[in-house]
Design an enzyme around this catalytic site. Structure first.
Site, mmCIF file in Angstrom:
data_model
loop_
_atom_site.group_PDB
_atom_site.id
_atom_site.type_symbol
_atom_site.label_atom_id
_atom_site.label_comp_id
_atom_site.label_asym_id
_atom_site.label_seq_id
_atom_site.Cartn_x
_atom_site.Cartn_y
_atom_site.Cartn_z
ATOM 1 N N ASP A 185 0.946 -0.980 0.105
ATOM 2 C CA ASP A 185 0.051 -0.107 0.038
ATOM 3 C C ASP A 185 0.893 1.189 -0.083
ATOM 4 O OD1 ASP A 185 -1.688 2.211 0.618
ATOM 5 O OD2 ASP A 185 -2.727 1.070 1.912
ATOM 6 N N HIS A 186 1.201 1.667 -1.239
ATOM 7 C CA HIS A 186 2.382 2.747 -1.228
ATOM 8 C C HIS A 186 1.983 4.084 -0.229
ATOM 9 C CE1 HIS A 186 -0.624 4.824 -4.084
ATOM 10 N NE2 HIS A 186 0.288 5.741 -3.757
ATOM 11 N N HIS A 213 -5.761 2.633 1.301
ATOM 12 C CA HIS A 213 -4.880 3.999 1.573
ATOM 13 C C HIS A 213 -5.714 4.648 2.818
ATOM 14 C CE1 HIS A 213 -3.240 3.011 -1.862
ATOM 15 N NE2 HIS A 213 -3.776 3.686 -2.814
#
Ligand code: NAP
Length: 503
Positions: A185-186, A248
């Protein structure tokens, strides 16, 4: 979480080597890690995809990607040459088992050259429907057998719903150990997001205030000016809830809501985040009606350019029911947060591109200033800006200079730009380095992903089963649907935005 680096020789295999993600994010991140001395002394990057390319052509393609998308600008010629001589390309179809046999031979060659400590990272930068094909063949050809030094990075989206996420988890779990699986999950790699942990757990003044006694609500708002562009086909099968909130935004909520970890061990941090998800109030039909809002943009204007309606975007059906905006009021039912609303919103084609977390504190218990002094009264707020500005602001009341006692909200600001001269790394630099060092703290564990899906499934199902009759319900370039304003206004609050947009 690293404080010093010592890396074993590493082979990085990027499935989807010619794809957008590699060009835009992975190649620039690896090049910047190299430039700043964070790559292992011995490494090989092997890109794979179906189209035929030789090593040189592949290197040039990646160089163009770095030149266009790296935060550090165009490559430095000598640096690029020494970095890219360790980049290779293998043309292969992941659905074809023979490709994995060929890959095994290449990997063995590097392992012989690099020595027994060699670690291997398999990065699945392909469409999610290819994840199973790759995972099955990596296992079948015994390419990831060593659980201590073989890692598999799985890109988002991790599943399309609870069932598909469970299925993928099962498929991976049958073949690999959880400690080998890095679900990206950047957002978790972003500098400002990591700093929330530092801010919360390295400062003693905050903890006594960080609860329902002193905080009256939390807002998490991730807004984008961009529409879906060329990604309409993908996006229409996803929507704002799946694309942003399930991963996110819920992760941001967990970092704000979590209890203090005992240490920075990856599982300890992830346990504390899972506890937040477990404490989140499940959605009843009534909650879905009153505490959720969905939206879809109609045509409008953004930055002087006319933007088409979502339903007129490429590859989007003209009766699409997919939401491009979602706002939800969540509750975390535990001692720390009981009764405190967490308002979360995200959307495309909005006025501003910004990611902002606002924590609004309760009002003073008794007003001691005369009415005239407090006309601009504002409850204290802590504003964590993730992008475009990277800052933390504490809004307090101060006395305006002059002979009269007049109060005014002022900001105490920690701004990265004003404080540090070094540039922050991109999220993918942080995360790729974490993978190479074997640190899973910023990656999603199987249970985290599943609980997040479980929480949202009633909303997803309700929105799918009952088509919106009001779509499109907000104009591109606006702040979103009116109902999203009403969702928070009903409780006496409003969505907070910073008066800036550096886009
Ligand atoms: P993309 O541009 O469509 O690239 C797909 C890659 O897969 C290409 O290199 C393609 O090359 C290769 N490929 C397709 N079928 C193949 C097959 N059967 N065997 C071997 N290779 C095959 O997709 P992307 O945008 O890079 O996205 C990749 C993943 O990252 C997706 O899961 C996406 O959701 C995720 N992601 C992307 C971004 C981004 O910024 N792009 C951001 C976050 C997450 P060939 O056609 O030559 O085979």
């Amino acid at each position: 979480m690293k404080t010093s680096i010592s890396l074993s020789p590493t082979i990085i295999v990027i499935f989807g080597g010619t794809g957008d993600l590699n060009l835009r994010k992975l190649a620039p991140a690896l090049y910047n890690l190299y430039s700043e001395g964070y790559m292992p002394e011995k490494y090989a990057i092997i890109g794979t995809a179906r189209r035929p390319l030789d090593d040189d052509k592949f290197r040039n393609t990646l160089m163009e990607g770095v030149n266009s998308f790296s935060r550090t600008g165009k490559v430095h010629k000598d640096k690029w040459e020494s970095f890219s001589k360790n980049i290779y390309y293998q043309s292969s179809d992941v659905k074809d088992s023979a490709s994995f046999d060929e890959l095994r031979i290449v990997i063995e060659k590097f392992k012989d050259e690099f020595g027994p400590e060699t670690q291997i990272v398999y990065y699945l930068a392909v469409s999610p429907d290819l994840f199973p094909a790759i995972a099955k063949r990596l296992a079948k050809f015994k390419l990831a057998e060593n659980e201590d030094n073989c890692r598999i990075v799985v890109e988002k989206p991790f599943g399309k719903d609870l069932d598909t996420a469970r299925e993928l988890n099962e498929l991976l779990k049958e073949r690999f150990k959880e400690k080998q699986i890095y679900r990206i999950d950047h957002y978790l790699g972003k500098e400002t997001v990591q700093n929330i942990m530092a801010f919360r757990f390295a400062n003693s003044f905050l903890e006594p205030l960080w609860n329902r006694n002193y905080i009256d609500h939390v807002q998490i708002s991730v807004t984008e000016q961009l529409g879906v562009g060329d990604r309409g086909g993908y996006y229409d099968g996803s929507g704002a809830l799946r694309d942003m909130i399930q991963n996110h935004l819920l992760q941001l909520l967990c970092i704000i809501g979590m209890e203090t970890p005992i240490n920075f061990d990856a599982d300890e941090i992830r346990d504390k985040k899972v506890d937040v998800l477990k404490a989140m109030r499940p959605f009843s039909a009534e909650d879905i009606r009153f505490n959720t809002v969905r939206g879809q943009y109609s045509k409008g204007w953004i930055k002087g350019t006319e933007v088409p309606a979502y339903r007129s975007e490429k590859d989007v059906p003209d009766d699409s029911n997919t939401e491009t905006f979602a706002a939800i009021k969540f509750f975390v039912d535990n001692w720390r947060w009981k009764g405190i609303p967490f308002y979360v919103r995200t959307g495309k084609c909005l006025t501003q591109s910004s990611s902002l977390i606002t924590i609004q504190f309760k009002d003073v218990p008794h007003q001691v200033f005369p009415g005239g002094a407090a006309e601009n009264w504002q409850q204290n707020r802590l504003i964590i800006s993730i992008q475009p500005e990277m800052s933390i602001r504490l809004q307090v009341q101060g006395k305006r200079p002059g002979l009269d006692m007049i109060l005014n909200p002022v900001d105490m600001v920690f701004d990265y730009k004003g404080t540090y001269t070094t540039e922050s790394p991109e999220a993918y630099e942080t995360l790729l380095l974490d993978v190479m060092t074997g640190d899973q703290t910023q990656f999603m564990r199987a249970d985290q992903v599943e609980i997040a899906w479980e929480l949202l499934m009633p909303v997803i199902n309700a929105w799918e089963q009952k088509k919106s009759l009001s779509f499109p319900n907000y104009t591109a370039g606006s702040v979103g649907p009116e109902n999203a304003e009403a969702l928070i206004a009903r409780d006496g609050f409003h969505w907070f935005t910073l008066p800036l947009n550096k886009d």
